[in-house]
Design an enzyme around this catalytic site. Structure first.
Site, PDB file in Angstrom:
ATOM      1  N   ALA A   1      -3.997 -10.734   2.019  1.00 43.26           N
ATOM      2  CA  ALA A   1      -2.911 -10.585   3.186  1.00 43.26           C
ATOM      3  C   ALA A   1      -3.449 -10.009   4.569  1.00 43.26           C
ATOM      4  CB  ALA A   1      -1.943  -9.934   2.783  1.00 43.26           C
TER       5      ALA A   1
ATOM      6  N   LYS B   1      -6.130  -7.330   0.184  1.00 41.08           N
ATOM      7  CA  LYS B   1      -7.354  -7.787   1.068  1.00 41.08           C
ATOM      8  C   LYS B   1      -7.078  -9.147   1.434  1.00 41.08           C
ATOM      9  CE  LYS B   1     -10.451  -4.953  -1.400  1.00 41.08           C
ATOM     10  NZ  LYS B   1     -10.593  -3.779  -0.467  1.00 41.08           N
TER      11      LYS B   1
ATOM     12  N   GLU C   1      -9.442  -9.669  -5.321  1.00 38.27           N
ATOM     13  CA  GLU C   1      -8.381  -9.243  -5.940  1.00 38.27           C
ATOM     14  C   GLU C   1      -7.514 -10.116  -6.578  1.00 38.27           C
ATOM     15  OE1 GLU C   1      -7.875  -4.997  -3.265  1.00 38.27           O
ATOM     16  OE2 GLU C   1      -6.550  -6.557  -2.909  1.00 38.27           O
TER      17      GLU C   1
ATOM     18  N   ASP D   1       0.989  -1.125   0.298  1.00 37.09           N
ATOM     19  CA  ASP D   1       0.100  -0.062  -0.037  1.00 37.09           C
ATOM     20  C   ASP D   1       0.836   1.338   0.105  1.00 37.09           C
ATOM     21  OD1 ASP D   1      -2.008  -1.765   0.190  1.00 37.09           O
ATOM     22  OD2 ASP D   1      -2.814  -1.471   2.052  1.00 37.09           O
TER      23      ASP D   1
ATOM     24  N   ASP E   1     -11.403  -5.742   6.211  1.00 42.57           N
ATOM     25  CA  ASP E   1     -10.423  -7.055   6.393  1.00 42.57           C
ATOM     26  C   ASP E   1     -10.519  -7.305   7.676  1.00 42.57           C
ATOM     27  OD1 ASP E   1     -10.161  -6.866   3.386  1.00 42.57           O
ATOM     28  OD2 ASP E   1      -8.527  -5.681   3.647  1.00 42.57           O
TER      29      ASP E   1
HETATM   30  P1  ATP Z   1     -12.632  -0.619   4.266  1.00 42.80           P
HETATM   31  O1  ATP Z   1     -12.815  -0.564   2.684  1.00 42.80           O
HETATM   32  O2  ATP Z   1     -12.373   0.700   4.760  1.00 42.80           O
HETATM   33  O3  ATP Z   1     -11.404  -1.592   4.839  1.00 42.80           O
HETATM   34  P2  ATP Z   1     -15.293  -1.679   4.269  1.00 42.80           P
HETATM   35  O4  ATP Z   1     -15.909  -0.494   3.450  1.00 42.80           O
HETATM   36  O5  ATP Z   1     -14.885  -3.123   3.577  1.00 42.80           O
HETATM   37  O6  ATP Z   1     -14.015  -1.064   4.924  1.00 42.80           O
HETATM   38  P3  ATP Z   1     -16.783  -1.152   6.542  1.00 42.80           P
HETATM   39  O7  ATP Z   1     -18.087  -1.394   6.404  1.00 42.80           O
HETATM   40  O8  ATP Z   1     -16.410   0.361   6.174  1.00 42.80           O
HETATM   41  O9  ATP Z   1     -15.888  -1.892   5.473  1.00 42.80           O
HETATM   42  O10 ATP Z   1     -16.137  -1.527   7.894  1.00 42.80           O
HETATM   43  C1  ATP Z   1     -16.314  -2.771   8.339  1.00 42.80           C
HETATM   44  C2  ATP Z   1     -16.527  -2.785   9.775  1.00 42.80           C
HETATM   45  O11 ATP Z   1     -15.399  -2.115  10.530  1.00 42.80           O
HETATM   46  C3  ATP Z   1     -17.811  -2.157  10.303  1.00 42.80           C
HETATM   47  O12 ATP Z   1     -18.786  -3.156  10.266  1.00 42.80           O
HETATM   48  C4  ATP Z   1     -17.475  -1.758  11.680  1.00 42.80           C
HETATM   49  O13 ATP Z   1     -17.736  -2.883  12.594  1.00 42.80           O
HETATM   50  C5  ATP Z   1     -15.996  -1.441  11.707  1.00 42.80           C
HETATM   51  N1  ATP Z   1     -15.813   0.138  11.349  1.00 42.80           N
HETATM   52  C6  ATP Z   1     -15.625   0.615  10.270  1.00 42.80           C
HETATM   53  N2  ATP Z   1     -15.386   2.238  10.406  1.00 42.80           N
HETATM   54  C7  ATP Z   1     -15.557   2.188  11.791  1.00 42.80           C
HETATM   55  C8  ATP Z   1     -15.663   3.343  12.632  1.00 42.80           C
HETATM   56  N3  ATP Z   1     -15.555   4.476  12.190  1.00 42.80           N
HETATM   57  N4  ATP Z   1     -15.908   3.225  13.826  1.00 42.80           N
HETATM   58  C9  ATP Z   1     -15.931   1.733  14.464  1.00 42.80           C
HETATM   59  N5  ATP Z   1     -15.905   0.780  13.767  1.00 42.80           N
HETATM   60  C10 ATP Z   1     -15.773   0.842  12.416  1.00 42.80           C
HETATM   61  O1  RIB Z   2      -9.082  -3.749   1.949  1.00 39.52           O
HETATM   62  C1  RIB Z   2      -8.063  -2.719   2.284  1.00 39.52           C
HETATM   63  C2  RIB Z   2      -6.979  -3.314   1.102  1.00 39.52           C
HETATM   64  O2  RIB Z   2      -7.598  -2.900  -0.281  1.00 39.52           O
HETATM   65  C3  RIB Z   2      -5.637  -2.449   1.080  1.00 39.52           C
HETATM   66  O3  RIB Z   2      -4.825  -3.027   1.993  1.00 39.52           O
HETATM   67  C4  RIB Z   2      -5.410  -2.297  -0.218  1.00 39.52           C
HETATM   68  O4  RIB Z   2      -4.019  -3.230  -0.566  1.00 39.52           O
HETATM   69  C5  RIB Z   2      -6.575  -2.608  -1.203  1.00 39.52           C
HETATM   70  O5  RIB Z   2      -6.436  -3.959  -1.871  1.00 39.52           O
END
Ligand code: ATP
Ligand code: RIB
Length: 300
Positions: A45, A43, A141, A16, A248
């Site tokens: 890893a 994702k 991915e 990243d 993740d």
């Molecule tokens: P990312 O792509 O940023 O890794 P995502 O879009 O796959 O995340 P999200 O729904 O944003 O997934 O977040 C996954 C989980 O992480 C949520 O269900 C929640 O439990 C936790 N989480 C995410 N953001 C927050 C936050 N601001 N505060 C507390 N918990 C959070």
């Molecule tokens: O889910 C987060 C991941 O998405 C990052 O670590 C980046 O590598 C992308 O694959």
């Protein structure tokens, strides 16, 4: 409750390249960033690290390149306890993810697959690793034909399969038919179901898979299983500095909780505790909590 459970992860590893900015640039705009870091991600890893730090025995099936990023990715995985004997080293560059994190902790990402693009099929030893696991974690991915092959092996041997459908794309029926739990965020759920509202999307997706958990960022998640009403599980309230890898972390911790036999509502609260810790620290894999930290947050 056991602290050791076998999880196989079939997926990507990326380096990243993260720029921290006040606000992400629009098209045609240039902004000045505050800080730049390189950090292990991808994702597959990330989910492997999350599950290993949460207490499971975890193998990652995938590929890194024969560059310095590949070496660093492999050693970061091993430092977190992930078994890397199924992680190939391919000729050429490792995957990279170009990540912009804004002051609210939100991100936008461009992934260039590199070595991940070469993971198009499974070796007999990859298949053996999946057969021997208690649960298989999948994302999108790496080429979808490898994801389908993994799901096929898992289903044939009664291994529970959890798919994070990210980056979102149309899912072939031969994959969906073999997924036990679909784990989209709300945008992925809406795109896959063609329904904007997360509850409606979860119910629509239940027609294709037996169980769905839609993650909702700081609002927690929604669990839907056939024959029962959807259940909302809140996330702990925290101040997020970088949400990269939150999904993740949630997936890896959920996998551990499920393989240890926790009922789904408890497993989701445990996963939410883990993810809430990860968003309070910068980086994807680097921000992921260890089991003792998850237990402490879960208990509080
Ligand atoms: P990312 O792509 O940023 O890794 P995502 O879009 O796959 O995340 P999200 O729904 O944003 O997934 O977040 C996954 C989980 O992480 C949520 O269900 C929640 O439990 C936790 N989480 C995410 N953001 C927050 C936050 N601001 N505060 C507390 N918990 C959070
Ligand atoms: O889910 C987060 C991941 O998405 C990052 O670590 C980046 O590598 C992308 O694959």
């Amino acid at each position: 409750m056991s602290t050791v459970s076998g999880i196989a992860v079939l997926g990507s590893a990326n380096m990243d390249l993260v720029a921290y900015v006040a606000k992400a640039p629009q098209r045609g705009e240039t902004v000045t960033g505050r800080e730049f870091r390189t950090a292990p991600g991808g994702k597959g890893a990330n989910q492997a690290v999350a599950a290993a730090r949460a207490g499971a025995t975890v193998s990652l099936i995938g590929a890194v390149g024969n560059d310095t990023s590949g070496l660093r990715l492999r050693s970061a995985l091993e430092a977190s306890g992930v078994v890397t004997d199924r992680l190939r080293t391919a000729e050429g560059p490792s995957g990279t993810a170009h990540v912009v994190v804004d002051d609210e902790g939100g991100n936008s990402i461009v992934v260039v697959p590199g070595a991940n693009a070469g993971v198009t099929s499974l070796t007999p030893r990859d298949e053996e690793t999946i057969r021997g696991a208690g649960l298989l974690l999948l994302q999108l991915e790496i080429p979808v034909e490898a994801v389908v092959a993994g799901a096929r092996v898992a289903r044939a041997h009664g291994v529970r399969t959890v798919l994070t459908p990210a980056p979102v794309r149309q899912l072939p029926p031969e994959l969906l038919d073999r997924v036990d739990l679909l784990l989209p965020n709300e945008h992925e759920a809406a795109a896959l179901a063609g329904v904007a509202d997360p509850r409606g999307a979860a119910l629509a997706l239940l027609e294709r898979v037996p169980e769905v958990v839609v993650t909702l960022g700081e609002a927690g998640c929604l669990w839907a299983a056939r024959g029962t009403e959807p259940v909302a599980v809140p996330a702990p309230r925290v101040r997020a500095v970088d949400t990269t890898g939150a999904g993740d972390t949630f997936a890896g911790a959920l996998a551990v909780a499920l393989t240890e036999g926790r009922p789904m509502p408890d497993a989701l609260r445990w996963a939410a505790a883990a993810a809430s810790l990860s968003v309070q620290r910068p980086g994807a894999s680097a921000s992921m909590p260890y089991r003792s930290e998850i237990e402490a947050r879960y208990a509080s």
